[in-house]
Design an enzyme around this catalytic site. Structure first.
Site, PDB file in Angstrom:
ATOM      1  CB  SER A 190      -0.940  -0.035   1.220  1.00 52.63           C
ATOM      2  OG  SER A 190      -1.849   1.049   1.186  1.00 52.63           O
ATOM      3  CB  THR A 191       1.241   4.093   2.366  1.00 53.05           C
ATOM      4  OG1 THR A 191      -0.168   4.223   2.557  1.00 53.05           O
ATOM      5  CG2 THR A 191       1.884   5.465   2.364  1.00 53.05           C
ATOM      6  CG  HIS A 217      -4.347  -0.769  -0.579  1.00 56.81           C
ATOM      7  ND1 HIS A 217      -4.029  -0.726   0.760  1.00 56.81           N
ATOM      8  CD2 HIS A 217      -4.945  -1.974  -0.786  1.00 56.81           C
ATOM      9  CE1 HIS A 217      -4.427  -1.849   1.340  1.00 56.81           C
ATOM     10  NE2 HIS A 217      -4.972  -2.620   0.422  1.00 56.81           N
ATOM     11  CG  MET A 308      -1.999   3.461   5.563  1.00 50.32           C
ATOM     12  SD  MET A 308      -2.399   5.219   5.772  1.00 50.32           S
ATOM     13  CE  MET A 308      -3.392   5.509   4.308  1.00 50.32           C
ATOM     14  CG  ASP A 311      -5.789  -5.419   2.789  1.00 52.38           C
ATOM     15  OD1 ASP A 311      -6.362  -6.481   3.093  1.00 52.38           O
ATOM     16  OD2 ASP A 311      -5.801  -4.947   1.636  1.00 52.38           O
TER      17      ASP A 311
END
Length: 369
Positions: A190-191, A217, A308, A311
């Site tokens: 993600s991030t 994401h 973050m 997930d």
């Protein structure tokens, strides 16, 4: 200790943000949005890239939000000047949801930007409040959790995208591959993911005896361009997944934004679904669990990297319990140590290594087991 002194201390401890955008409306919207959080303050605004360089020198902000398309000097050029002088200042790109916006955003990430937030309705978005929570969260993450060494290394290696081979070359090299499927590797990120993936994908083997699925994401309008970017760096054919694609060794697929990427229980065909509805779509948990159900643990390798939240952590636990190999990125390189930390703390990470060693561990898991 006086109340006045305490107030001064609070102000001094605020995260200083420099807002860069050529639109007066956007500068006003960002200023008002940032002001809603008591931990943040807008220390200055800039109306173009040149102004941003001067303000960054003058203010020494903790975080910069940067528009890309601006007169005088664009955001990409400005960011390079700023990061060359102050590589410790994280830059968050505020990008438009367009194809050109996506391409410029990935270029910014390759050049050292911390992360990005997509404007909800074009270059000038009067409804910026829709992504307000995301902007505030990422400003705080950039300041508190960004791995400075990792960001500096990203800047030093910013030419990695441009040196990659063309995606068509990789496709031709895999045109005559066997449709055999030995294992499935699922990477969740993600991030900070777009840059971190560039530490992993180029180092994989061209003859990888597994299919690769990447779940990042990302907004729906960005994943097509991002898949092409990754395809230029991956040593085997790589594309944005489509319903009906069939998994095969030595082929890679990026989960498209806005859908869940699943595997049919009775075969290798990929399908897209609008359910279950999760905070992030695609969801790492949903894809990993679908692959686990279809192939069983011993044929699955789960990988969780920077991001973050949590997930993918629960799915990693299930994969490991079923006999699969699970790999988590170590805190030393993770831009944001949320997702891998969750997997480690829940016992879902068999192997914990820095990002630059993840490709080797994937190859070992696929070829030596």
């Amino acid at each position: 200790m006086s109340a006045l002194f305490l107030q001064v201390m609070v102000v001094k401890n605020k995260i200083k943000v420099l807002v860069v955008d050529d639109s007066a409306l956007m500068r006003k919207a960002l200023r008002e949005l940032i002001a809603t959080d008591p931990a943040l303050e807008v220390a200055g605004v800039a109306r173009d890239g040149k102004d941003a360089i001067e303000k960054a020198r003058e203010i020494q902000p903790d975080v910069i939000t940067m528009d890309i398309n601006m007169p005088e000097m664009d955001g990409l050029t400005s960011m390079q000047y700023i990061l060359n002088e102050n590589p410790e200042i994280p830059v968050i790109i505020i990008s438009s949801l367009t194809r050109d916006g996506a391409l410029a955003t990935f270029e910014a990430l390759a050049l050292g930007a911390f992360d990005f937030v997509a404007k909800p309705s074009g270059t000038v978005s009067s409804n910026l409040y829709i992504v307000g929570k995301e902007i505030i969260e990422k400003i705080k993450l950039a300041y508190k959790h960004a791995n400075r060494t990792s960001l500096k290394n990203r800047i030093r290696t910013r030419s990695s995208f441009s040196k990659a081979r063309d995606a068509e070359d990789w496709a031709k090299s895999g045109a005559d591959r066997s449709p055999e499927l030995s294992k499935v590797v699922v990477i969740g990120v993600s991030t900070g993911g777009p840059g971190t993936l560039m530490d992993v994908l180029p180092m994989l083997r061209a003859d990888l005896r597994a299919a690769l699925i990447v779940v990042q994401h990302m907004p729906p309008t960005f994943t097509s361009s991002f898949a092409k970017r990754l395809g230029k760096a991956c040593p085997f054919p790589f594309k944005e997944a489509e319903a009906g694609d069939v998994l095969a060794d030595g082929r890679g697929y990026l989960a498209p934004g806005g859908y869940q990427l699943l595997v049919h229980r009775d075969g290798r065909m990929l399908r897209l679904s609008a359910s279950p509805v999760t905070p992030f779509m695609p969801s790492v948990n949903v894809t990993m669990e679908s692959v686990l159900r279809a192939y069983g643990g011993k044929r699955v390798v789960g990988v969780l990297m920077t991001g973050m939240g949590d997930d993918g952590a629960d799915a990693m636990v299930k994969i490991r319990a079923a006999g699969g190999v699970t790999i988590a990125e170590d805190e030393s390189t993770a831009i944001v140590f949320g997702m891998p930390r969750a997997a480690i703390e829940r016992g879902g990470a068999e192997i914990v290594v820095p990002s630059y060693r993840i490709a080797d561990e994937i190859v070992k898991a696929v070829h030596l087991c």
